[in-house]
Motif scaffolding. Structure first.
Motif, PDB file in Angstrom:
ATOM      1  N   LEU A   1      -3.574   3.484   0.083  1.00 17.95           N
ATOM      2  CA  LEU A   1      -4.190   3.062  -1.171  1.00 17.95           C
ATOM      3  C   LEU A   1      -3.666   1.692  -1.574  1.00 17.95           C
ATOM      4  N   ARG A   2      -4.542   0.838  -2.097  1.00 18.57           N
ATOM      5  CA  ARG A   2      -4.150  -0.501  -2.531  1.00 18.57           C
ATOM      6  C   ARG A   2      -4.533  -0.705  -4.002  1.00 18.57           C
ATOM      7  N   VAL A   3      -3.930  -1.672  -4.622  1.00 15.20           N
ATOM      8  CA  VAL A   3      -4.259  -2.011  -6.008  1.00 15.20           C
ATOM      9  C   VAL A   3      -5.711  -2.483  -6.049  1.00 15.20           C
TER      10      VAL A   3
ATOM     11  N   ARG B   1       0.877  10.601  -2.034  1.00 14.55           N
ATOM     12  CA  ARG B   1       2.075  10.220  -2.795  1.00 14.55           C
ATOM     13  C   ARG B   1       1.686   9.595  -4.137  1.00 14.55           C
ATOM     14  N   TRP B   2       0.654   8.753  -4.130  1.00 18.99           N
ATOM     15  CA  TRP B   2       0.244   8.100  -5.379  1.00 18.99           C
ATOM     16  C   TRP B   2      -0.328   9.113  -6.368  1.00 18.99           C
ATOM     17  N   LEU B   3      -1.147  10.061  -5.883  1.00 16.11           N
ATOM     18  CA  LEU B   3      -1.719  11.077  -6.766  1.00 16.11           C
ATOM     19  C   LEU B   3      -0.634  11.914  -7.431  1.00 16.11           C
ATOM     20  N   CYS B   4       0.429  12.186  -6.712  1.00 16.94           N
ATOM     21  CA  CYS B   4       1.551  12.933  -7.287  1.00 16.94           C
ATOM     22  C   CYS B   4       2.325  12.053  -8.269  1.00 16.94           C
TER      23      CYS B   4
ATOM     24  N   SER C   1       0.848  -1.184   0.000  1.00 22.31           N
ATOM     25  CA  SER C   1       0.000   0.000   0.000  1.00 22.31           C
ATOM     26  C   SER C   1       0.889   1.241   0.000  1.00 22.31           C
ATOM     27  N   VAL C   2       0.286   2.370  -0.372  1.00 16.84           N
ATOM     28  CA  VAL C   2       1.012   3.638  -0.425  1.00 16.84           C
ATOM     29  C   VAL C   2       0.040   4.761  -0.051  1.00 16.84           C
ATOM     30  N   ARG C   3       0.578   5.834   0.509  1.00 18.09           N
ATOM     31  CA  ARG C   3      -0.265   6.973   0.867  1.00 18.09           C
ATOM     32  C   ARG C   3      -0.924   7.557  -0.385  1.00 18.09           C
TER      33      ARG C   3
ATOM     34  N   ASP D   1      -9.015   3.755 -11.799  1.00 15.34           N
ATOM     35  CA  ASP D   1      -8.886   2.452 -11.147  1.00 15.34           C
ATOM     36  C   ASP D   1      -7.406   2.167 -10.987  1.00 15.34           C
ATOM     37  N   VAL D   2      -6.971   1.895  -9.769  1.00 13.76           N
ATOM     38  CA  VAL D   2      -5.555   1.706  -9.472  1.00 13.76           C
ATOM     39  C   VAL D   2      -5.097   0.343  -9.973  1.00 13.76           C
TER      40      VAL D   2
END
Length: 122
Positions: free
Chosen positions: A44-46, A8-11, A3-5, A62-63
């Motif tokens: 956030l997860r896949v 951070r993922w949006l950036c 998982s990731v914050r 969709d991630v």
């Protein structure tokens, strides 16, 4: 990486220009994950579905993969499937009647036409 914050993922996915903008969007309630408002520390997860309001309009993603660092645009597009609705067409611009500079005062007819155009007179 499991998982990731979300900020951070949006950036990393280039949804927002910087992590600061992504954080402000999360705090402001503009980001939702699986239809729930989230704060910047959400993990956030896949497989999650992210909905974000940006300057370009609503984005629904969709991630597919996770990343913490900002990626090149080609690599960033591989992090998600974009299900965003097409942008609304821009409204047609109405041409405003213009006079030549230095043409002096408008005539009575030109003034009435201008007032009619502005909706001040019938």
């Amino acid at each position: 990486m499991e998982s990731v914050r979300i900020d951070r993922w949006l950036c990393a996915a280039r949804v927002y220009k910087s992590r600061t903008h992504a954080t402000q969007a999360c705090v402001g309630g503009l980001v939702r994950v699986n239809d729930d408002r989230v704060k910047q520390h959400y993990r956030l997860r896949v497989g999650d579905s992210v909905s974000a309001h940006t300057d370009g309009g609503q984005r629904i993603l969709d991630v597919k993969a996770l990343a913490e660092k900002r990626l090149a645009p080609a690599l960033a597009r591989e992090l998600f499937d974009d299900r965003s609705p097409p942008p609304e067409p821009k409204p047609k611009r109405v041409r405003v009647p213009q006079r030549d500079p230095g043409a002096g005062r408008p005539t009575k007819r030109e003034r009435r036409d201008l007032e009619r155009f502005r909706g001040r007179r019938s």
